[in-house]
Design a protein around this motif. Structure first.
Motif, PDB file in Angstrom:
ATOM      1  N   PRO A   1       0.835  -1.209   0.000  1.00 41.52           N
ATOM      2  CA  PRO A   1       0.000   0.000   0.000  1.00 41.52           C
ATOM      3  C   PRO A   1       0.864   1.250   0.000  1.00 41.52           C
ATOM      4  O   PRO A   1       1.937   1.291   0.598  1.00 41.52           O
ATOM      5  CB  PRO A   1      -0.795  -0.116   1.295  1.00 41.52           C
ATOM      6  CG  PRO A   1      -0.026  -1.034   2.156  1.00 41.52           C
ATOM      7  CD  PRO A   1       0.679  -1.970   1.240  1.00 41.52           C
ATOM      8  N   ARG A   2       0.358   2.248  -0.691  1.00 40.48           N
ATOM      9  CA  ARG A   2       1.120   3.477  -0.821  1.00 40.48           C
ATOM     10  C   ARG A   2       1.361   4.127   0.534  1.00 40.48           C
ATOM     11  O   ARG A   2       2.385   4.743   0.780  1.00 40.48           O
ATOM     12  CB  ARG A   2       0.336   4.448  -1.723  1.00 40.48           C
ATOM     13  CG  ARG A   2       1.179   5.371  -2.531  1.00 40.48           C
ATOM     14  CD  ARG A   2       0.309   6.435  -3.200  1.00 40.48           C
ATOM     15  NE  ARG A   2       0.072   7.555  -2.319  1.00 40.48           N
ATOM     16  CZ  ARG A   2      -0.853   8.493  -2.516  1.00 40.48           C
ATOM     17  NH1 ARG A   2      -1.651   8.413  -3.556  1.00 40.48           N
ATOM     18  NH2 ARG A   2      -0.984   9.478  -1.692  1.00 40.48           N
ATOM     19  N   GLY A   3       0.382   3.979   1.394  1.00 41.09           N
ATOM     20  CA  GLY A   3       0.503   4.597   2.712  1.00 41.09           C
ATOM     21  C   GLY A   3       1.658   4.056   3.530  1.00 41.09           C
ATOM     22  O   GLY A   3       2.122   4.701   4.467  1.00 41.09           O
ATOM     23  N   SER A   4       2.112   2.854   3.166  1.00 42.88           N
ATOM     24  CA  SER A   4       3.208   2.266   3.940  1.00 42.88           C
ATOM     25  C   SER A   4       4.534   2.955   3.695  1.00 42.88           C
ATOM     26  O   SER A   4       5.462   2.834   4.495  1.00 42.88           O
ATOM     27  CB  SER A   4       3.346   0.785   3.588  1.00 42.88           C
ATOM     28  OG  SER A   4       2.157   0.107   3.896  1.00 42.88           O
ATOM     29  N   LEU A   5       4.605   3.667   2.599  1.00 38.79           N
ATOM     30  CA  LEU A   5       5.877   4.303   2.261  1.00 38.79           C
ATOM     31  C   LEU A   5       6.304   5.256   3.363  1.00 38.79           C
ATOM     32  O   LEU A   5       7.422   5.182   3.875  1.00 38.79           O
ATOM     33  CB  LEU A   5       5.747   5.057   0.933  1.00 38.79           C
ATOM     34  CG  LEU A   5       5.837   4.179  -0.311  1.00 38.79           C
ATOM     35  CD1 LEU A   5       5.459   4.965  -1.545  1.00 38.79           C
ATOM     36  CD2 LEU A   5       7.245   3.627  -0.449  1.00 38.79           C
ATOM     37  N   GLN A   6       5.419   6.154   3.716  1.00 34.94           N
ATOM     38  CA  GLN A   6       5.820   7.136   4.718  1.00 34.94           C
ATOM     39  C   GLN A   6       5.924   6.505   6.099  1.00 34.94           C
ATOM     40  O   GLN A   6       6.581   7.041   6.982  1.00 34.94           O
ATOM     41  CB  GLN A   6       4.861   8.320   4.738  1.00 34.94           C
ATOM     42  CG  GLN A   6       3.517   8.054   5.339  1.00 34.94           C
ATOM     43  CD  GLN A   6       2.587   9.249   5.205  1.00 34.94           C
ATOM     44  OE1 GLN A   6       2.662  10.221   5.932  1.00 34.94           O
ATOM     45  NE2 GLN A   6       1.702   9.185   4.233  1.00 34.94           N
ATOM     46  N   HIS A   7       5.300   5.356   6.263  1.00 37.48           N
ATOM     47  CA  HIS A   7       5.394   4.693   7.563  1.00 37.48           C
ATOM     48  C   HIS A   7       6.751   4.007   7.721  1.00 37.48           C
ATOM     49  O   HIS A   7       7.420   4.176   8.736  1.00 37.48           O
ATOM     50  CB  HIS A   7       4.266   3.675   7.705  1.00 37.48           C
ATOM     51  CG  HIS A   7       4.240   3.016   9.054  1.00 37.48           C
ATOM     52  ND1 HIS A   7       4.647   1.725   9.249  1.00 37.48           N
ATOM     53  CD2 HIS A   7       3.891   3.469  10.267  1.00 37.48           C
ATOM     54  CE1 HIS A   7       4.540   1.410  10.527  1.00 37.48           C
ATOM     55  NE2 HIS A   7       4.076   2.458  11.170  1.00 37.48           N
ATOM     56  N   TYR A   8       7.139   3.244   6.710  1.00 33.41           N
ATOM     57  CA  TYR A   8       8.392   2.503   6.818  1.00 33.41           C
ATOM     58  C   TYR A   8       9.614   3.349   6.456  1.00 33.41           C
ATOM     59  O   TYR A   8      10.725   3.049   6.887  1.00 33.41           O
ATOM     60  CB  TYR A   8       8.352   1.264   5.923  1.00 33.41           C
ATOM     61  CG  TYR A   8       7.417   0.191   6.415  1.00 33.41           C
ATOM     62  CD1 TYR A   8       7.661  -0.460   7.624  1.00 33.41           C
ATOM     63  CD2 TYR A   8       6.293  -0.157   5.698  1.00 33.41           C
ATOM     64  CE1 TYR A   8       6.813  -1.446   8.084  1.00 33.41           C
ATOM     65  CE2 TYR A   8       5.435  -1.150   6.147  1.00 33.41           C
ATOM     66  CZ  TYR A   8       5.692  -1.793   7.340  1.00 33.41           C
ATOM     67  OH  TYR A   8       4.848  -2.759   7.791  1.00 33.41           O
ATOM     68  N   PHE A   9       9.392   4.341   5.656  1.00 31.93           N
ATOM     69  CA  PHE A   9      10.533   5.152   5.203  1.00 31.93           C
ATOM     70  C   PHE A   9      10.267   6.629   5.463  1.00 31.93           C
ATOM     71  O   PHE A   9      10.061   7.394   4.517  1.00 31.93           O
ATOM     72  CB  PHE A   9      10.813   4.893   3.729  1.00 31.93           C
ATOM     73  CG  PHE A   9      11.005   3.435   3.411  1.00 31.93           C
ATOM     74  CD1 PHE A   9      12.222   2.818   3.637  1.00 31.93           C
ATOM     75  CD2 PHE A   9       9.955   2.685   2.919  1.00 31.93           C
ATOM     76  CE1 PHE A   9      12.386   1.462   3.378  1.00 31.93           C
ATOM     77  CE2 PHE A   9      10.110   1.331   2.652  1.00 31.93           C
ATOM     78  CZ  PHE A   9      11.325   0.715   2.882  1.00 31.93           C
ATOM     79  N   PRO A  10      10.269   6.992   6.729  1.00 36.12           N
ATOM     80  CA  PRO A  10       9.997   8.400   7.044  1.00 36.12           C
ATOM     81  C   PRO A  10      11.045   9.323   6.445  1.00 36.12           C
ATOM     82  O   PRO A  10      10.785  10.509   6.274  1.00 36.12           O
ATOM     83  CB  PRO A  10      10.026   8.417   8.579  1.00 36.12           C
ATOM     84  CG  PRO A  10      10.823   7.216   8.968  1.00 36.12           C
ATOM     85  CD  PRO A  10      10.572   6.191   7.904  1.00 36.12           C
ATOM     86  N   GLY A  11      12.199   8.769   6.137  1.00 36.84           N
ATOM     87  CA  GLY A  11      13.233   9.594   5.503  1.00 36.84           C
ATOM     88  C   GLY A  11      12.988   9.808   4.027  1.00 36.84           C
ATOM     89  O   GLY A  11      13.829  10.400   3.345  1.00 36.84           O
ATOM     90  N   GLY A  12      11.861   9.322   3.534  1.00 34.51           N
ATOM     91  CA  GLY A  12      11.503   9.584   2.141  1.00 34.51           C
ATOM     92  C   GLY A  12      12.295   8.764   1.146  1.00 34.51           C
ATOM     93  O   GLY A  12      12.892   7.737   1.467  1.00 34.51           O
ATOM     94  N   LYS A  13      12.295   9.245  -0.052  1.00 33.03           N
ATOM     95  CA  LYS A  13      12.932   8.525  -1.147  1.00 33.03           C
ATOM     96  C   LYS A  13      14.412   8.279  -0.871  1.00 33.03           C
ATOM     97  O   LYS A  13      14.945   7.216  -1.184  1.00 33.03           O
ATOM     98  CB  LYS A  13      12.769   9.319  -2.443  1.00 33.03           C
ATOM     99  CG  LYS A  13      13.278   8.588  -3.671  1.00 33.03           C
ATOM    100  CD  LYS A  13      13.006   9.378  -4.947  1.00 33.03           C
ATOM    101  CE  LYS A  13      13.341   8.549  -6.177  1.00 33.03           C
ATOM    102  NZ  LYS A  13      13.037   9.244  -7.441  1.00 33.03           N
TER     103      LYS A  13
END
Lengths: 198, 198
Positions: free
Chosen positions: B40-52
């Motif tokens: 899920p797209r929402g997991s990106l900011q959850h698992y990778f708060p440091g972004g890209k």
DNA sequence: TGACTACTATGACCGCTGTCATAGTGAGCG
DNA sequence: CGCTCACTATGACAGCGGTCATAGTAGTCA
């Protein structure tokens, strides 16, 4: 090298190569190229109706021709040309730049390959052509130095492969170590491939 | 290799590496990574708060560890381990992939270096670390095979440089020629560096 | 039951990019 | 003068990118 008294078109191609070297193809913007070349933005669509793809391809071609032409100059700088000596000169261009100006830029052909090989067929072809116009003079020089004809091509490929890889590692490490290493290891190998004609 | 039964976080790192390999860092989108990983797209900011930046750095680290771990497997596949044999196995992984699946992907560490070495310091460091965790096992393997200690490191660097460069050329040409060439030229050189202990 | 935590879901925002459309300049020239 | 042609100048546009804000769900523990 940085002749600013060329036509604006040529300057833009040159600037594109410079910027691609540093940031890669995708991160290099058209407006940025124009600004870097001191050229008006409107000239972009005039000189490069094929858009960014055309500009990038020409920059890659320029880089290939530049690298190919350097070979003759390197040979002229050696009073006793040997395969290892040529390779050392080729690498030295990079160590000199990195030590003098920092590790900002890599090889534009490598950048184009990484960024476009899968997405933009024409750029992939331009990169392949650039590698060819670079390898050709190197192989010919090897033959002239006494390397058997059937080994000149492969050795030229080896030289350029090792150089490209070492450039990558050097940029990542911000250290010329990899470049000096491949020279030290490869020079004897290359010289041994030349027929002893003393 | 493509275990889909990992946690979503790990899958995203893996997918990022896959996509970076193909298109480069800049052209790889976060949404694209999530989609490719089936996460899920929402997991990106959850698992990778440091972004890209964080995601890319972890992908690069993953690639370095993967390459380092392969070395042991390559050694196990050789009944009589030699430096040249190891190098041939390392390159064969690439020729096999290219012949079986096409020239879509390159080395993610190379891609990260080209795209980020100048723009994103942390990614540059990640790439340098990845090269280190790759070179280390190779150098150790060389030492175990009888290469004198002071030459193991340089030869490992040479091997990886030549491989990386040949990958670039192969992708540009859509031909494994460069890869097979560096193997043919370098294998005897590498084997000669091992102390004869027969 | 009621927090509390881990994770998911969306929608919006803003900046940037390549490209196009349109108009303008100005020299050369007949 | 007026026409042509090479080149320049801008503004707009549509799309996509990463990121943030906000809210929702589900499981766990007390």
């Amino acid at each position: 090298m940085a002749q600013s008294e060329r036509g604006p078109r040529e300057r833009m191609v040159f600037s594109a190569a410079q910027l691609i070297r540093r940031e890669g193809v995708a991160a290099t913007g058209m407006r940025e190229v124009a600004a870097h070349a001191g050229a008006p933005r409107g000239s972009l669509q005039h000189y490069f109706p094929g858009g960014k793809e055309q500009l990038v391809n020409e920059a890659v071609g320029w880089a290939g021709r530049y690298a190919g032409n350097r070979v003759a100059r390197f040979l002229a700088a050696l009073d006793e040309p040997t395969p290892g000596g040529l390779f050392a000169e080729m690498v030295r261009q990079w160590t000199d730049e990195y030590e003098a100006a920092g590790f900002a830029g890599g090889c534009p052909v490598a950048a184009a390959t990484v960024d476009c090989a899968e997405s933009t067929e024409s750029t992939r072809e331009a990169a392949a052509a650039a590698f060819a116009t670079w390898t050709g003079p190197v192989a010919r020089a090897l033959t002239d130095m006494g390397v058997p004809g059937e080994r000149s091509g492969p050795l030229a490929t080896l030289m350029i492969s090792a150089l490209e890889g070492a450039i990558l590692i050097a940029r990542a490490e911000r250290d010329v170590r990899a470049l000096t290493t491949v020279v030290r290891e490869l020079v004897p190998v290359l010289d041994a491939a030349a027929v002893k004609a003393d």
